[in-house]
Design a protein around this motif. Structure first.
Motif, PDB file in Angstrom:
ATOM      1  N   LEU A  29      -6.623  14.158   1.298  1.00 29.84           N
ATOM      2  CA  LEU A  29      -6.983  13.744  -0.057  1.00 29.84           C
ATOM      3  C   LEU A  29      -6.079  12.614  -0.531  1.00 29.84           C
ATOM      4  N   LEU A  30      -4.772  12.777  -0.378  1.00 29.37           N
ATOM      5  CA  LEU A  30      -3.830  11.746  -0.810  1.00 29.37           C
ATOM      6  C   LEU A  30      -4.013  10.454  -0.019  1.00 29.37           C
ATOM      7  N   TRP A  31      -4.235  10.577   1.280  1.00 31.20           N
ATOM      8  CA  TRP A  31      -4.467   9.417   2.134  1.00 31.20           C
ATOM      9  C   TRP A  31      -5.694   8.635   1.648  1.00 31.20           C
ATOM     10  N   CYS A  32      -6.774   9.353   1.384  1.00 32.80           N
ATOM     11  CA  CYS A  32      -8.009   8.697   0.943  1.00 32.80           C
ATOM     12  C   CYS A  32      -7.864   8.075  -0.441  1.00 32.80           C
ATOM     13  N   GLN A  33      -7.169   8.745  -1.335  1.00 28.52           N
ATOM     14  CA  GLN A  33      -7.028   8.266  -2.704  1.00 28.52           C
ATOM     15  C   GLN A  33      -6.055   7.099  -2.846  1.00 28.52           C
ATOM     16  N   PHE A  34      -5.027   7.030  -1.974  1.00 31.03           N
ATOM     17  CA  PHE A  34      -3.992   6.019  -2.170  1.00 31.03           C
ATOM     18  C   PHE A  34      -3.877   4.984  -1.045  1.00 31.03           C
ATOM     19  N   ILE A  35      -4.464   5.243   0.107  1.00 31.34           N
ATOM     20  CA  ILE A  35      -4.342   4.314   1.227  1.00 31.34           C
ATOM     21  C   ILE A  35      -5.712   3.824   1.716  1.00 31.34           C
ATOM     22  N   ALA A  36      -6.607   4.738   1.998  1.00 31.04           N
ATOM     23  CA  ALA A  36      -7.875   4.386   2.658  1.00 31.04           C
ATOM     24  C   ALA A  36      -9.030   4.120   1.699  1.00 31.04           C
ATOM     25  N   TYR A  37      -8.791   4.117   0.402  1.00 33.14           N
ATOM     26  CA  TYR A  37      -9.876   3.943  -0.575  1.00 33.14           C
ATOM     27  C   TYR A  37     -10.680   2.649  -0.426  1.00 33.14           C
ATOM     28  N   PRO A  38     -10.097   1.538   0.096  1.00 35.59           N
ATOM     29  CA  PRO A  38     -10.926   0.333   0.217  1.00 35.59           C
ATOM     30  C   PRO A  38     -12.136   0.489   1.141  1.00 35.59           C
ATOM     31  N   VAL A  39     -12.160   1.534   1.955  1.00 37.86           N
ATOM     32  CA  VAL A  39     -13.324   1.793   2.806  1.00 37.86           C
ATOM     33  C   VAL A  39     -14.573   1.902   1.934  1.00 37.86           C
ATOM     34  N   SER A  40     -14.464   2.651   0.855  1.00 37.64           N
ATOM     35  CA  SER A  40     -15.599   2.833  -0.039  1.00 37.64           C
ATOM     36  C   SER A  40     -15.955   1.527  -0.746  1.00 37.64           C
ATOM     37  N   PHE A  41     -14.940   0.757  -1.127  1.00 35.03           N
ATOM     38  CA  PHE A  41     -15.199  -0.525  -1.783  1.00 35.03           C
ATOM     39  C   PHE A  41     -15.988  -1.447  -0.864  1.00 35.03           C
ATOM     40  N   GLU A  42     -15.539  -1.522   0.379  1.00 27.23           N
ATOM     41  CA  GLU A  42     -16.195  -2.399   1.349  1.00 27.23           C
ATOM     42  C   GLU A  42     -17.639  -1.966   1.603  1.00 27.23           C
ATOM     43  N   ARG A  43     -17.862  -0.666   1.687  1.00 29.43           N
ATOM     44  CA  ARG A  43     -19.215  -0.132   1.909  1.00 29.43           C
ATOM     45  C   ARG A  43     -20.131  -0.528   0.757  1.00 29.43           C
ATOM     46  N   LYS A  44     -19.642  -0.392  -0.468  1.00 35.02           N
ATOM     47  CA  LYS A  44     -20.463  -0.728  -1.633  1.00 35.02           C
ATOM     48  C   LYS A  44     -20.718  -2.237  -1.730  1.00 35.02           C
ATOM     49  N   LEU A  45     -19.747  -3.035  -1.330  1.00 40.14           N
ATOM     50  CA  LEU A  45     -19.946  -4.487  -1.324  1.00 40.14           C
ATOM     51  C   LEU A  45     -21.064  -4.851  -0.347  1.00 40.14           C
ATOM     52  N   ARG A  46     -21.057  -4.222   0.821  1.00 40.96           N
ATOM     53  CA  ARG A  46     -22.129  -4.473   1.806  1.00 40.96           C
ATOM     54  C   ARG A  46     -23.482  -3.976   1.313  1.00 40.96           C
ATOM     55  N   GLN A  47     -23.470  -2.994   0.422  1.00 39.31           N
ATOM     56  CA  GLN A  47     -24.716  -2.459  -0.128  1.00 39.31           C
ATOM     57  C   GLN A  47     -25.233  -3.281  -1.304  1.00 39.31           C
ATOM     58  N   GLY A  48     -24.559  -4.395  -1.592  1.00 40.62           N
ATOM     59  CA  GLY A  48     -25.079  -5.302  -2.604  1.00 40.62           C
ATOM     60  C   GLY A  48     -24.467  -5.191  -3.978  1.00 40.62           C
TER      61      GLY A  48
END
Length: 194
Positions: A29-48
């Motif tokens: 949870l901490l890893w995803c919230q503070f380190i790996a969160y840009p994964v979701s940003f990048e996915r949404k950018l690719r989704q338009g």
């Protein structure tokens, strides 16, 4: 069926396994919230979603390291889940263990996606709060903007605000602050798709 009663764990080792498993989930949870969160940003950018801001450091080897460590953490979670299964059942069938490992790895991956998506929702709240505030400001000032011009301005201001926070090392704090402000002001978030 390979049941090994000699492998039946002690109560102490079961506590250790469960404690380790819970600790890994908290770490994830901490890893995803503070380190790996840009994964979701990048996915949404690719989704338009053109307004999504990707942190400056999220590229090249840094991105590769984070992605690799994320998958390793998810694999360790799956392995710990399998260890718990074996400790409780005593079953060591290779096909069952392989299937359970894959299932738990996929569950850990989905959980990671959910946790990174929470950070994306903060950015979404921040963007639509700015969007709503700009719309209100333009209506009060009587400015006549076309919808594409208005969207471009909102995207630009959102990107600039987050870039400035990112450069100062305060991106997460800014996202939290804006998301909280969005909730307290009751922003009605118009879903303007471009």
């Amino acid at each position: 069926m390979h049941y090994h009663p000699a492998m039946h764990p002690t109560l102490h080792s079961l506590y250790w396994l469960w404690g380790s498993f819970a600790s890994l989930l908290i770490l994830h949870l901490l890893w995803c919230q503070f380190i790996a969160y840009p994964v979701s940003f990048e996915r949404k950018l690719r989704q338009g979603k053109p307004w999504v801001y990707i942190p400056l450091r999220w590229k090249g080897f840094h991105k590769f390291q984070i992605m690799l460590l994320s998958r390793l953490l998810e694999l360790v979670i799956a392995g710990m889940g399998v260890a718990l299964f074996v400790a409780h059942t005593g079953r060591l069938e290779p096909l069952r263990i392989a299937g359970l490992t894959v299932l738990l790895f996929l569950a850990a991956t989905r959980l990671g996606a959910f946790w990174t998506h929470l950070r994306y929702r903060q950015q979404e709240d921040a963007y639509y709060l700015l969007h709503d505030e700009l719309r209100i400001q333009f209506e009060q000032e009587g400015k006549d903007f076309t919808e594409p011009q208005f969207r471009n301005l909102a995207v630009y201001q959102h990107q600039q605000r987050l870039r400035k926070a990112d450069e100062a090392g305060k991106l997460i704090a800014e996202l939290r602050r804006e998301a909280k402000r969005s909730r307290t002001q009751g922003s009605h978030r118009e879903m303007v798709e471009s």
